[in-house]
Each structure stands twice: as structure tokens, then as C-alpha cells.
Scaffold this motif. Sequence first.
Motif, PDB file in Angstrom:
ATOM      1  N   ARG A  55       0.810  -1.223   0.000  1.00  0.00           N
ATOM      2  CA  ARG A  55       0.000   0.000   0.000  1.00  0.00           C
ATOM      3  C   ARG A  55       0.842   1.271   0.000  1.00  0.00           C
ATOM      4  NH1 ARG A  55      -2.340  -4.190   2.099  1.00  0.00           N
ATOM      5  NH2 ARG A  55      -4.610  -4.478   2.066  1.00  0.00           N
ATOM      6  N   SER A  56       2.152   1.148  -0.206  1.00  0.00           N
ATOM      7  CA  SER A  56       3.093   2.284  -0.268  1.00  0.00           C
ATOM      8  C   SER A  56       3.181   3.055   1.041  1.00  0.00           C
ATOM      9  CB  SER A  56       2.711   3.251  -1.408  1.00  0.00           C
ATOM     10  OG  SER A  56       2.813   2.615  -2.654  1.00  0.00           O
ATOM     11  N   MET A  57       2.764   2.403   2.138  1.00  0.00           N
ATOM     12  CA  MET A  57       2.967   3.003   3.451  1.00  0.00           C
ATOM     13  C   MET A  57       4.402   2.793   3.911  1.00  0.00           C
ATOM     14  SD  MET A  57       0.019   4.288   4.557  1.00  0.00           S
ATOM     15  CE  MET A  57      -0.152   4.163   6.336  1.00  0.00           C
ATOM     16  N   SER A  59       8.400   1.471   2.113  1.00  0.00           N
ATOM     17  CA  SER A  59       9.106   1.264   0.855  1.00  0.00           C
ATOM     18  C   SER A  59      10.360   0.436   1.126  1.00  0.00           C
ATOM     19  CB  SER A  59       9.483   2.604   0.220  1.00  0.00           C
ATOM     20  OG  SER A  59      10.290   3.368   1.107  1.00  0.00           O
ATOM     21  N   ARG A  71       3.333   7.260   0.438  1.00  0.00           N
ATOM     22  CA  ARG A  71       1.954   7.565   0.806  1.00  0.00           C
ATOM     23  C   ARG A  71       1.894   8.361   2.102  1.00  0.00           C
ATOM     24  NH1 ARG A  71      -2.699   3.043  -0.057  1.00  0.00           N
ATOM     25  NH2 ARG A  71      -4.536   4.392   0.175  1.00  0.00           N
ATOM     26  N   LEU A  72       2.822   8.091   3.023  1.00  0.00           N
ATOM     27  CA  LEU A  72       2.862   8.822   4.288  1.00  0.00           C
ATOM     28  C   LEU A  72       3.190  10.293   4.057  1.00  0.00           C
ATOM     29  CD1 LEU A  72       4.737   6.260   6.549  1.00  0.00           C
ATOM     30  CD2 LEU A  72       2.305   6.811   6.590  1.00  0.00           C
ATOM     31  N   ARG A  74       2.441  12.052   1.469  1.00  0.00           N
ATOM     32  CA  ARG A  74       1.241  12.699   0.946  1.00  0.00           C
ATOM     33  C   ARG A  74       0.276  13.043   2.062  1.00  0.00           C
ATOM     34  NH1 ARG A  74      -0.194   8.988  -2.335  1.00  0.00           N
ATOM     35  NH2 ARG A  74      -2.140   8.170  -1.478  1.00  0.00           N
ATOM     36  N   TYR A  75       0.090  12.110   3.007  1.00  0.00           N
ATOM     37  CA  TYR A  75      -0.784  12.385   4.139  1.00  0.00           C
ATOM     38  C   TYR A  75      -0.247  13.549   4.971  1.00  0.00           C
ATOM     39  CZ  TYR A  75      -2.909   7.793   3.256  1.00  0.00           C
ATOM     40  OH  TYR A  75      -3.540   6.723   2.700  1.00  0.00           O
TER      41      TYR A  75
END
Length: 256
Positions: A55-57, A59, A71-72, A74-75
Motif C-alpha cells: 500500500r506504499s505506506m 518502501s 503515501r505517508l 502525501r498524508y
Amino acid sequence: MSGEARKRVGAIDRTLQILDILTERQQPMSTYDLARSTGAPASTIYKIVDELLERSMLSRSGENSVWLGPRLMRYGLTYRSRMDVFKEAKREMEALAEELGETIQICARDDDMMTVIGMSRGEDHFNVASDVGTRVPLNWTASGRLLLGHLDEAERVRIFSEIARPSTTGRAETDAVLLAEQAGREFSERLAVQMSASEYAVACIAAPICDETGACVATISIVLPETKARAETQRLSDAVRQSARNIETALGRRAS
């Protein structure tokens, strides 16, 4: 609570543990080391890590290690962009860096730590080890003390007694009562100055940024060589105090 609900909560807790450990260590780690650090069964952590990678949380970093995923970021950036305090502080931070030619930081409290959430480097290119995302104990820095300064004295003593620890330079105060008194005084004066407590030969001159209730929600600080800070303390103190007031005014807080 059903067994399935307990399972979901457990997985979330383990996920947060993994993310927190990587953030604290600030370096990639193997899944095996993550399992050892969490104290969880290795099979559990391997499964969660695989799901977070998908989930790209997380890498991949090298052959056997993992690191925080895109993804983190981006959040985090989305969250930060909605913080009115940060948006106004960022504008003032960049203006102050241009005016003084020094490195300016915006810091906030993260549980028992102080975190650098914004930085603008001055034109003199002074090398500062604490980049954006750096977390240090609250008693190590001028900003850390200010972030507790609005609390009542008993609460300041309680917090410092639980979290204060020696700095790498050995110069950070660790006595909870002294720290509580100092934090209250500095908050009242709207200025805290620290010399070589967390980094050798590095000084920090900080001012609190308060919300409408009077609580310190962030700080703006000048980070520069200790020799220069000692020579120009008054000028720099006046400048950083004014920047903090400018941010509060932009946020609609009335001057006290």
C-alpha cells in the motif's frame, strides 16, 4: 468487543508501532529488527510489513530493509497544508530568514518530544543538524521549554520529571523543578535562549506562537553559531519576538 474487532485494533496498533519506530530511529530497518523492537511475533510483523509495502505506506530500502513510504508523505503534507498556524508561520519564517540571513525553524510538540516542522536556511549556509522531522526531548531546547510554558507549574514539573533526559552535549538541564520554573519564566517573557545544549557551538533563540486561548502551539526560532548569538542576542531576540507576534496577528489573536 468481537474477536474480529480486537484483531483489527491489534493490527492498527502494530502498524503504528512500526511507523513510530522507523520515525524515532530515522533510518531503514530490517523486518526482523522491527519485530524485535516491537516485541511482537516475527510472523505478525512480517505480514504487516508486506501489507504496508503493498500500500506504499512503507518502501524497500536496500535488500533487507524497509523505510517510510511515499503515501505517508502525501498524508503529512496534506495535513500540514491545512494547519493555519503552519501556513502563517512558514511565511514569517521565510521572511525572517531573508531579513537576518540566519536559519529559522518552526517547531511543535509531539507528545514528549519537540519536532522541527519547518525550516528555512539562511544565506550564510550555517550547518544545522536538526532538519525538518528531527525530534528531540523537550528539555533539550529553548523551543521545547516554551511549548510547555503555558501549562500550570505542577503540570510542567510532572511532565519534565517523566521525560527529561541528558543531552549528547551534557549541557541540557534535567532537574524537573528547575525546568518547570525556567519554562514558565521564558514563556512569560516570550523568549527562550539556549546555548550548546543539544548541539555543540549551536545556539537557539526562540519565541512562542500562541493560539487564542494563550496556549503555545508552536515556536519560531533562530538557529545560529553560539558566538554570533552571544554578540547579537538583543537584536535577534527582538526580531524573533516580533515574528511570533506577526504570526499571532495573522491568525487573529489579539495582542496581550
